[in-house]
Design a protein around this motif. Structure first.
Motif, PDB file in Angstrom:
ATOM      1  N   ALA A 291       0.617  -5.413  -7.003  1.00  0.00           N
ATOM      2  CA  ALA A 291       0.482  -4.758  -5.703  1.00  0.00           C
ATOM      3  C   ALA A 291       1.779  -4.079  -5.273  1.00  0.00           C
ATOM      4  O   ALA A 291       1.768  -3.289  -4.328  1.00  0.00           O
ATOM      5  N   PHE A 292       2.900  -4.379  -5.960  1.00  0.00           N
ATOM      6  CA  PHE A 292       4.204  -3.816  -5.600  1.00  0.00           C
ATOM      7  C   PHE A 292       4.804  -3.111  -6.822  1.00  0.00           C
ATOM      8  O   PHE A 292       5.740  -3.632  -7.455  1.00  0.00           O
ATOM      9  N   PRO A 293       4.317  -1.942  -7.176  1.00  0.00           N
ATOM     10  CA  PRO A 293       4.800  -1.274  -8.402  1.00  0.00           C
ATOM     11  C   PRO A 293       6.281  -0.920  -8.372  1.00  0.00           C
ATOM     12  O   PRO A 293       6.903  -0.788  -9.420  1.00  0.00           O
ATOM     13  N   GLU A 294       6.871  -0.764  -7.178  1.00  0.00           N
ATOM     14  CA  GLU A 294       8.290  -0.437  -7.078  1.00  0.00           C
ATOM     15  C   GLU A 294       9.158  -1.675  -6.921  1.00  0.00           C
ATOM     16  O   GLU A 294      10.383  -1.579  -6.871  1.00  0.00           O
ATOM     17  N   GLY A 295       8.516  -2.858  -6.809  1.00  0.00           N
ATOM     18  CA  GLY A 295       9.263  -4.097  -6.722  1.00  0.00           C
ATOM     19  C   GLY A 295       8.987  -4.875  -5.447  1.00  0.00           C
ATOM     20  O   GLY A 295       8.855  -4.277  -4.372  1.00  0.00           O
ATOM     21  N   VAL A 296       8.891  -6.203  -5.559  1.00  0.00           N
ATOM     22  CA  VAL A 296       8.686  -7.058  -4.397  1.00  0.00           C
ATOM     23  C   VAL A 296       9.966  -7.839  -4.128  1.00  0.00           C
ATOM     24  O   VAL A 296      10.629  -8.317  -5.053  1.00  0.00           O
ATOM     25  N   SER A 297      10.332  -7.936  -2.865  1.00  0.00           N
ATOM     26  CA  SER A 297      11.577  -8.626  -2.508  1.00  0.00           C
ATOM     27  C   SER A 297      11.354 -10.132  -2.448  1.00  0.00           C
ATOM     28  O   SER A 297      10.224 -10.619  -2.307  1.00  0.00           O
ATOM     29  N   ARG A 298      12.427 -10.854  -2.547  1.00  0.00           N
ATOM     30  CA  ARG A 298      12.369 -12.323  -2.461  1.00  0.00           C
ATOM     31  C   ARG A 298      11.817 -12.753  -1.101  1.00  0.00           C
ATOM     32  O   ARG A 298      11.015 -13.683  -1.010  1.00  0.00           O
ATOM     33  N   LYS A 299      12.227 -12.033  -0.045  1.00  0.00           N
ATOM     34  CA  LYS A 299      11.779 -12.388   1.309  1.00  0.00           C
ATOM     35  C   LYS A 299      10.263 -12.332   1.423  1.00  0.00           C
ATOM     36  O   LYS A 299       9.636 -13.257   1.956  1.00  0.00           O
ATOM     37  N   VAL A 300       9.646 -11.254   0.908  1.00  0.00           N
ATOM     38  CA  VAL A 300       8.193 -11.108   0.990  1.00  0.00           C
ATOM     39  C   VAL A 300       7.510 -12.136   0.102  1.00  0.00           C
ATOM     40  O   VAL A 300       6.526 -12.784   0.503  1.00  0.00           O
TER      41      VAL A 300
ATOM     42  N   LEU B 193       0.829  -1.201   0.000  1.00  0.00           N
ATOM     43  CA  LEU B 193       0.000   0.000   0.000  1.00  0.00           C
ATOM     44  C   LEU B 193       0.868   1.257   0.000  1.00  0.00           C
ATOM     45  O   LEU B 193       0.540   2.253  -0.656  1.00  0.00           O
ATOM     46  N   GLY B 194       1.997   1.208   0.719  1.00  0.00           N
ATOM     47  CA  GLY B 194       2.898   2.349   0.747  1.00  0.00           C
ATOM     48  C   GLY B 194       3.522   2.631  -0.607  1.00  0.00           C
ATOM     49  O   GLY B 194       3.673   3.787  -1.008  1.00  0.00           O
ATOM     50  N   GLN B 195       3.899   1.574  -1.345  1.00  0.00           N
ATOM     51  CA  GLN B 195       4.467   1.770  -2.673  1.00  0.00           C
ATOM     52  C   GLN B 195       3.460   2.431  -3.610  1.00  0.00           C
ATOM     53  O   GLN B 195       3.816   3.289  -4.432  1.00  0.00           O
ATOM     54  N   ILE B 196       2.197   2.055  -3.486  1.00  0.00           N
ATOM     55  CA  ILE B 196       1.151   2.629  -4.344  1.00  0.00           C
ATOM     56  C   ILE B 196       0.838   4.057  -3.912  1.00  0.00           C
ATOM     57  O   ILE B 196       0.705   4.958  -4.738  1.00  0.00           O
ATOM     58  N   CYS B 197       0.732   4.267  -2.592  1.00  0.00           N
ATOM     59  CA  CYS B 197       0.426   5.596  -2.052  1.00  0.00           C
ATOM     60  C   CYS B 197       1.474   6.621  -2.468  1.00  0.00           C
ATOM     61  O   CYS B 197       1.159   7.780  -2.725  1.00  0.00           O
ATOM     62  N   GLU B 198       2.742   6.194  -2.585  1.00  0.00           N
ATOM     63  CA  GLU B 198       3.841   7.096  -2.906  1.00  0.00           C
ATOM     64  C   GLU B 198       3.770   7.591  -4.347  1.00  0.00           C
ATOM     65  O   GLU B 198       4.326   8.636  -4.677  1.00  0.00           O
TER      66      GLU B 198
END
Length: 808
Positions: free
Chosen positions: A397-406, A312-317
């Motif tokens: 849901a992760f426009p700036e990128g999703v990490s392997r951990k998540v 949500l933070g990546q989208i809000c930004e």
């Protein structure tokens, strides 16, 4: 726990993505309901650090020091302008001010009515005996304005005065006339603030929302000119706990800078303004959720998965994908609904589901996420695999990128990796922001404002690291300090102003001054807060960089009649050294020893564009000074469009200057020989004030500006025409009067009596106190001013035959 959780869920369900602003009339018709509604909004609002730093703190600093302040908050639709204003309104109410809640601002009549309604409401709670004075104040100012307008009509139309009055009354009855002028509005607000103080409050602050309603009229240019006149009249105020804050859409802010840039710069000169697009980072959803849990139900923190808040933070930004805080509020309402209906933890899958079913508006006007998802789901390889469909939804849901951990936590990393590598999506539909991240190419930031700023900063970075020598950096830093920083520390006087400072090098001359090993000149004036006590000071200012430290230590001002010498040492020290302010008691000097290597440990909210450029510990005072020079050169190129100039000024130059001041003059500085608190310009003003108080303990000025000139003339009239006896004039015995008689003696309305007495007392011209012997009467003693005492002593010492040379 259950009751607390239930309360939190109820609060979340009541949250509205858009806050409705009330009309001015509603502040009189249902003030209690307005307060309750706004207090709820304030209770769930999470203020980002920039809201406190750039709005609340500068407003409180000025108001609590009896200084007027005018500011604004700007942002696109859904970015929380009104909610921000409501939170600030609540903060100032808690501080003891009469803060008029945000209302729709269409005309001066709205402003006047809102202030009158709320002041009456607050006085009714604390000083009901003064409510009648509010009504009389409203009527008298409107009556005076109507009379002035009628007189003008009679003169222009050459009609009898009575006929002109009827014309005004008819137009008012038909709502075809806005009565008040900008200067009359300032006069009214000034008297209203005095009445608030009389009622036991600290002052008056007015929150006018949706200022575009005032401007977007058929006579737009006239409306902008009226705002300019209002700001000009406001800036003539002396010591006065009066404030105002405007709520403006971003596009209107740009329009005002294009059509009334001088006005906007004067408003920004008060130091209380914020562009909300720069305030909300990807941390906002997480911080807001923590705030809500901390306030209502600490145990509820785990109801939302941290990865969902990150998404949500990546989208809000992203302004091209969301409506900022509006999107976040809509998502948290979905959290409440899911918990109420299913008692389930909210995850990234829930976020995606709410998005797909339009329960959350993610993308604003461009629908980029919707289009991307539909396009990728229609790819044959994705259609054939449910796992690939989940992978695409997850990446959306992760426009700036999703990490392997998540992704591994959600057991979707393998599918994303296969889609990217085994099936050739990497390099076409998927890219890697970092080695352990995947993101969708279609959701990359567009070639827009951010890219232009990023490209600009990359060019600056390359020059900084590879092409500019240390000597050139130091020279540029000195020029930037002279050109940009000193006018921030000693605000430049504008035409028509009585306070602030003159004497700065003309634009372009800073380079010539900086070529001197010690750059020096004389400033004349005073700060707004010291104008009434120490007006028209002459200070010698000298600036030198590190290698010339010894030269500056030996430097003596080659100027006459200097009240104070201020030296700025721009030093190359270790980044943990906070700097020093040094003075010697009894000597007229102030040394500011500033560290050019001070930096932040993280990116400030309005410098997030640096994230892809350099680490925060490289963003030093020295670098920002050089950046300011670089940006000014870029903005001066003829081929640069006006829109790009505004973009650079708003998003880079102004934030850079603010952070230079905040880093160089920080609250950790060591003060030697003097005590003060604060940062930036406030710290400089406090130190200046303390030094003047030390050097001139008995100083009491007579003339500090137009107001004091008027007061002195009024004082002379009182002595000559007030019916005083000789002994009363000489202060040998007090004048005993009622409060109404005192107002008549001073020739002012009753509502202005106390303020007039206070100014005379500040000028050391009289003293007024309640009579101990006669109840209800006031003892007024006219006093001999210290200047009169000094002149009397001087004449006594030198005898009667003295020739005196006077200027003018």
């Amino acid at each position: 726990m259950r009751q607390e959780l239930q309360r939190l869920m109820e609060r979340l369900e009541k949250l509205q993505p858009i806050v409705a602003t009330v009309r001015a009339q509603e502040l009189g018709e249902m003030p209690e309901q307005v307060r309750n509604n706004y207090e709820f909004i304030a209770s769930v609002f999470y203020p980002m650090e920039s809201v406190k730093r750039d709005l609340r703190d500068p407003m409180l600093r000025r108001l609590t020091n009896n200084k007027p302040v005018l500011g604004y908050v700007s942002g696109d639709y859904g970015y929380g302008k009104t909610a921000t204003m409501i939170w600030l309104w609540h903060e100032l109410e808690q501080e003891g001010f009469v803060a008029v809640p945000p209302f729709l601002f269409y005309s001066w009549d709205d402003l006047m009515l809102a202030a009158t309604n709320w002041l009456s409401f607050r006085l009714k709670e604390k000083r009901p005996d003064l409510v009648g004075e509010v009504e009389r104040l409203y009527d008298s100012h409107r009556g005076k304005a109507a009379e002035e307008l009628a007189s003008e009509i009679a003169k222009r139309q050459r009609v009898p005065a009575e006929q002109a009055r009827r014309i005004v009354e008819d137009l008012l009855s038909q709502d075809k006339l806005v009565l008040m002028t900008p200067s009359q509005m300032v006069d009214f607000l000034k008297d209203a603030a005095n009445l608030a103080v009389k009622g036991g409050f600290k002052g008056l602050v007015v929150f006018a929302d949706e200022v575009q309603n005032f401007i977007d009229q058929p006579n737009t240019h006239e409306r902008i000119e009226e705002l300019r006149k209002f700001v000009h009249a406001f800036r003539t105020l002396d010591a006065m706990p009066l404030g105002g804050l405007w709520g403006i859409p971003s596009r209107m802010e740009e329009r005002l800078f294009e059509n009334a840039g001088d006005m906007m710069q004067r408003v920004q000169g008060y130091g209380a303004f914020l562009m909300l697009q720069t305030a909300y980072t990807r941390e906002f959803p997480k911080r807001l959720w923590e705030h809500l849990c901390r306030t209502y139900a600490p145990e509820a923190k785990d109801i939302v998965d941290e990865a969902a808040l990150e998404a949500l933070g990546q989208i809000c930004e992203r302004g091209d994908l969301s409506n900022g805080p509006r999107t976040v509020i809509a998502a948290l309402r979905c959290v409440a609904s899911r918990w109420r209906d299913r008692r389930q933890r909210y995850t990234v899958w829930d976020l995606i589901d709410d998005y797909e079913h339009h329960r959350i508006v993610f993308e604003g006007q461009h629908q980029k996420i919707t289009t991307t998802l539909q396009t990728l789901l229609s790819e044959p390889i994705v259609q054939a695999s449910p796992e690939f469909q989940k992978a695409v939804r997850f990446l959306c849901a992760f426009p700036e990128g999703v990490s392997r951990k998540v992704a591994e936590k959600y057991v979707i990393w393998k599918a994303i990796d296969q889609l990217a590598n085994a099936w050739g999506f990497l390099g076409t539909h998927i890219y890697q922001p970092q080695h352990d991240q995947f993101a969708l190419t279609e959701l990359k930031r567009t070639k827009g404002d951010i890219d232009r700023l990023t490209e600009l900063l990359r060019r600056f970075r390359n020059r900084w690291w590879h092409y500019v020598s240390e000597r050139e950096k130091q020279t540029a830093a000195k020029v930037a300090f002279l050109r940009f920083v000193l006018p921030e520390l000693f605000p430049r006087r504008s035409s028509g102003e009585q306070s602030k400072w003159t004497g700065f090098p003309k634009h372009g001359e800073e380079i010539e001054f900086a070529s001197q090993r010690v750059a020096s000149f004389v400033l004349e004036g005073s700060f707004e807060g010291t104008q009434n006590r120490f007006p028209q000071r002459r200070i010698a200012v000298a600036v030198a960089v590190g290698e010339d430290e010894e030269r500056l230590l030996r430097w003596k001002p080659p100027y006459e009649d200097i009240d104070l010498t201020v030296r700025f040492f721009l030093l190359d020290k270790g980044d943990d050294w906070a700097g020093e302010i040094v003075t010697t008691k009894g000597e007229a000097n102030l040394d500011f020893r500033l560290n050019l290597n001070r930096h932040y440990d993280d990116y400030p909210s309005d410098l997030q564009v640096f994230r892809d450029i350099m680490s925060p510990h490289h963003i030093t005072v020295m670098l920002l000074l050089n950046l300011a020079i670089f940006l000014e050169a870029e903005m001066g190129r003829a081929e640069v469009p006006e829109a790009d100039r505004l973009l650079m000024q708003t998003n880079l130059l102004r934030p850079a200057i603010r952070h230079i001041v905040a880093l160089a003059l920080n609250e950790q500085m060591t003060l030697i020989g003097i005590s003060a608190k604060g940062v930036g310009q406030s710290l400089v003003e406090q130190v200046f004030t303390k030094k003047c108080e030390e050097l001139y303990p008995e100083y009491a000025p007579l003339l500090t500006g137009r107001q004091s000139e008027n007061d002195l003339q009024r004082y002379q009239r009182v002595l000559l025409q007030g019916g005083l006896t000789r002994s009363e004039k000489q202060g040998l015995r007090p004048k005993l009067v009622s409060r109404d008689e005192l107002a008549k003696l001073l020739d002012v309305p009753g509502s202005q009596r106390d303020a007039q007495v206070e100014r005379f007392e500040r000028m050391k011209l009289l003293q007024a106190k309640e009579s101990r012997t006669t109840k209800g009467l006031v003892e007024v003693t006219f006093t001999e001013h210290p200047l009169e005492q000094g002149m009397r002593k001087w004449l006594k010492d030198f005898g009667s035959d003295v020739t005196v040379r006077v200027g003018g």
